[in-house]
Scaffold this active site. Structure first.
Site, PDB file in Angstrom:
ATOM      1  N   GLY A   1       0.844  -1.184   0.000  1.00 41.29           N
ATOM      2  CA  GLY A   1       0.000   0.000   0.000  1.00 41.29           C
ATOM      3  C   GLY A   1       0.875   1.228   0.000  1.00 41.29           C
TER       4      GLY A   1
ATOM      5  N   GLN B   1       3.167   9.787   1.522  1.00 43.47           N
ATOM      6  CA  GLN B   1       4.457   9.109   1.378  1.00 43.47           C
ATOM      7  C   GLN B   1       5.195   9.524   0.109  1.00 43.47           C
ATOM      8  OE1 GLN B   1       2.680   5.024   2.319  1.00 43.47           O
ATOM      9  NE2 GLN B   1       4.742   4.905   3.152  1.00 43.47           N
TER      10      GLN B   1
ATOM     11  N   CYS C   1       6.688  -0.432   6.889  1.00 43.91           N
ATOM     12  CA  CYS C   1       6.225   0.755   6.175  1.00 43.91           C
ATOM     13  C   CYS C   1       7.366   1.260   5.311  1.00 43.91           C
ATOM     14  CB  CYS C   1       5.816   1.830   7.186  1.00 43.91           C
ATOM     15  SG  CYS C   1       5.219   3.340   6.412  1.00 43.91           S
ATOM     16  N   LEU C   2       7.065   1.613   4.063  1.00 46.43           N
ATOM     17  CA  LEU C   2       8.118   2.096   3.166  1.00 46.43           C
ATOM     18  C   LEU C   2       8.732   3.403   3.671  1.00 46.43           C
ATOM     19  CD1 LEU C   2       6.548   1.358  -0.345  1.00 46.43           C
ATOM     20  CD2 LEU C   2       8.206  -0.021   0.925  1.00 46.43           C
TER      21      LEU C   2
ATOM     22  N   HIS D   1      -3.779   0.824   7.970  1.00 46.83           N
ATOM     23  CA  HIS D   1      -2.429   1.400   7.906  1.00 46.83           C
ATOM     24  C   HIS D   1      -2.411   2.623   6.971  1.00 46.83           C
ATOM     25  CE1 HIS D   1       2.123   0.772   7.715  1.00 46.83           C
ATOM     26  NE2 HIS D   1       1.909   1.621   6.731  1.00 46.83           N
ATOM     27  N   GLU D   2      -3.041   2.479   5.799  1.00 44.72           N
ATOM     28  CA  GLU D   2      -3.032   3.588   4.833  1.00 44.72           C
ATOM     29  C   GLU D   2      -3.931   4.734   5.306  1.00 44.72           C
ATOM     30  OE1 GLU D   2      -0.674   3.392   2.838  1.00 44.72           O
ATOM     31  OE2 GLU D   2      -0.369   1.247   3.104  1.00 44.72           O
TER      32      GLU D   2
ATOM     33  N   HIS E   1      -2.042   6.808   7.654  1.00 47.33           N
ATOM     34  CA  HIS E   1      -1.121   7.729   6.974  1.00 47.33           C
ATOM     35  C   HIS E   1      -1.843   9.024   6.591  1.00 47.33           C
ATOM     36  CE1 HIS E   1       2.761   5.862   6.397  1.00 47.33           C
ATOM     37  NE2 HIS E   1       2.257   4.748   5.893  1.00 47.33           N
TER      38      HIS E   1
HETATM   39 NI    NI Z   1       3.175   2.882   5.588  1.00 43.57          NI
END
Ligand code: NI
Length: 182
Positions: free
Chosen positions: A49, A54, A102-103, A144-145, A148
């Site tokens: 995701g 991000q 997480c990226l 999670h998204e 963000h």
């Molecule tokens: Ni993330």
């Protein structure tokens, strides 16, 4: 299409709240190509995701896709899903704990409690309403998204940091156990 630079924790954009998009903004070619770039960036970095913050854009857009993934083996597939202005309208009372990464927080994993299932209302990339009833890993990724897009990251959801683990140690000590659990 283009692969975009991913903002890491500490860049102020990761903590920004995001603005919703109206129907006209969704249709703009800039928005459509931004969504394409987000999809390509998520795939390039083996994410499941990606939220717009991000890639340094404080708007309510997230993309999700789970295919065979070396960062997350043994998880069920989720078809490519674009969420614009997502709202989580219902959450199961039951919480489940599982590992997340997480990226924007590279090389770390931690155990995060999440609602086992959620209902999510959003718009797709054509501005059409979508209603998702998700459970398990898909529900986890949606949460999670969505986090963000409120300026939150998974670390904020951990009851404490005792399970925070470098990826190489995760693979050495925890990956198999995580697999057994599922
Ligand atoms: Ni993330």
């Amino acid at each position: 299409m283009a692969i975009l630079k991913v903002a890491r924790l500490g860049h102020p954009v990761i903590r920004m709240e995001t603005k919703s998009l109206n129907a006209q903004e969704i249709r703009l070619p800039e928005t459509q190509s931004l969504i394409d770039h987000m999809i390509e960036t998520m795939r390039e970095y083996d994410g499941v995701g990606l939220a717009a913050t991000q890639i340094h854009v404080a708007r309510q857009i997230a993309v999700i896709e789970v295919k065979e993934n070396s960062r997350y083996p043994d998880v069920p597939e989720v078809p490519l899903t674009v969420l614009i202005n997502p709202r989580i309208t219902k959450r199961s009372q039951k919480l489940v704990e599982d590992w997340e990464g997480c990226l924007s927080i590279p090389d770390l994993r931690g155990m995060v409690p999440r609602n086992e299932s959620v209902i999510c209302e959003a718009l797709d990339r054509n501005g059409k309403s979508i209603h998702l009833e998700a459970k398990g890993f898909f529900a986890r990724v949606i949460q999670h998204e969505w986090d963000h897009l409120q300026g939150n990251v998974y670390l904020d959801r951990m009851p404490n940091l005792k399970t925070l683990t470098h990826l190489s140690e995760f693979i050495r000590h925890w990956a198999n156990r995580a697999g057994e659990k599922k």
